[in-house]
Design an enzyme around this catalytic site. Sequence first.
Site, PDB file in Angstrom:
ATOM      1  N   GLU A   1       0.826  -1.213   0.000  1.00  0.00           N
ATOM      2  CA  GLU A   1       0.000   0.000   0.000  1.00  0.00           C
ATOM      3  C   GLU A   1       0.857   1.260   0.000  1.00  0.00           C
ATOM      4  O   GLU A   1       2.087   1.195   0.162  1.00  0.00           O
ATOM      5  CB  GLU A   1      -0.934  -0.029   1.221  1.00  0.00           C
ATOM      6  CG  GLU A   1      -1.876  -1.228   1.172  1.00  0.00           C
ATOM      7  CD  GLU A   1      -2.898  -1.273   2.293  1.00  0.00           C
ATOM      8  OE1 GLU A   1      -2.735  -0.555   3.296  1.00  0.00           O
ATOM      9  OE2 GLU A   1      -3.859  -2.058   2.149  1.00  0.00           O
TER      10      GLU A   1
ATOM     11  N   CYS B   1      -2.146  -4.872  -5.468  1.00  0.00           N
ATOM     12  CA  CYS B   1      -2.646  -6.103  -4.861  1.00  0.00           C
ATOM     13  C   CYS B   1      -1.590  -7.206  -4.934  1.00  0.00           C
ATOM     14  O   CYS B   1      -0.699  -7.190  -5.797  1.00  0.00           O
ATOM     15  CB  CYS B   1      -3.879  -6.599  -5.614  1.00  0.00           C
ATOM     16  SG  CYS B   1      -5.306  -5.520  -5.521  1.00  0.00           S
TER      17      CYS B   1
ATOM     18  N   GLU C   1      -1.959 -10.346  -5.890  1.00  0.00           N
ATOM     19  CA  GLU C   1      -2.009 -11.183  -7.094  1.00  0.00           C
ATOM     20  C   GLU C   1      -1.184 -10.555  -8.213  1.00  0.00           C
ATOM     21  O   GLU C   1      -0.448 -11.229  -8.925  1.00  0.00           O
ATOM     22  CB  GLU C   1      -3.459 -11.346  -7.579  1.00  0.00           C
ATOM     23  CG  GLU C   1      -4.381 -12.041  -6.596  1.00  0.00           C
ATOM     24  CD  GLU C   1      -5.084 -11.080  -5.647  1.00  0.00           C
ATOM     25  OE1 GLU C   1      -4.457 -10.110  -5.182  1.00  0.00           O
ATOM     26  OE2 GLU C   1      -6.262 -11.325  -5.362  1.00  0.00           O
TER      27      GLU C   1
HETATM   28  N1  THU Z   1      -6.102  -6.542  -2.140  1.00  0.00           N
HETATM   29  C1  THU Z   1      -5.321  -7.505  -2.717  1.00  0.00           C
HETATM   30  O1  THU Z   1      -4.119  -7.590  -2.439  1.00  0.00           O
HETATM   31  N2  THU Z   1      -5.906  -8.353  -3.588  1.00  0.00           N
HETATM   32  C2  THU Z   1      -7.212  -8.305  -3.970  1.00  0.00           C
HETATM   33  O2  THU Z   1      -7.625  -9.048  -4.846  1.00  0.00           O
HETATM   34  C3  THU Z   1      -8.131  -7.362  -3.314  1.00  0.00           C
HETATM   35  C4  THU Z   1      -7.514  -6.383  -2.397  1.00  0.00           C
HETATM   36  C5  THU Z   1      -5.478  -5.601  -1.213  1.00  0.00           C
HETATM   37  C6  THU Z   1      -5.436  -4.181  -1.698  1.00  0.00           C
HETATM   38  C7  THU Z   1      -5.344  -3.415  -0.390  1.00  0.00           C
HETATM   39  O3  THU Z   1      -3.990  -3.348  -0.003  1.00  0.00           O
HETATM   40  C8  THU Z   1      -6.088  -4.296   0.599  1.00  0.00           C
HETATM   41  O4  THU Z   1      -6.187  -5.576   0.002  1.00  0.00           O
HETATM   42  C9  THU Z   1      -7.470  -3.798   0.976  1.00  0.00           C
HETATM   43  O5  THU Z   1      -8.213  -3.549  -0.151  1.00  0.00           O
END
Ligand code: THU
Length: 124
Positions: A42, A51, A53
Amino acid sequence: MNKLIAEAKTARERAYAPYSNFKVGAAVLTQEGKIFSGCNVENSSYGLSICAERSAIFNAVSSGYKKFAKVAVVTDSEPPSSPCGACRQVIFEFGDDIEVIMANLKGDTKIIKISELLKDGFRL
Ligand code: THU
């Protein structure tokens, strides 16, 4: 499959998620049998966050691999979280048949093919 989930779990521990406190780990298995992992990272400028993935896939592609068999995603949620729309499209880029394994820390798992998670995804 267990090794892939274990790698995603380890990657989750490295997540940088001070704003959402929602840690995500992912691991991708290539058709050659290699595993690459990634976590969510983040930023205080929220929109710049990435994210888990996409981190894992970009890690694999940057290392020279782009034929994927499976992607595992691990969170601490119940039921296990499924990939966001942007990540679905990024997974879909590399094939319709990629298996997405969603898992949580309790050990629950759910497996769905990317073409089912993202129906009629975009292709150029
Ligand atoms: N997030 C992921 O890493 N993968 C996803 O498919 C959905 C959301 C993360 C983004 C952010 O850092 C946190 O989860 C909350 O949304």
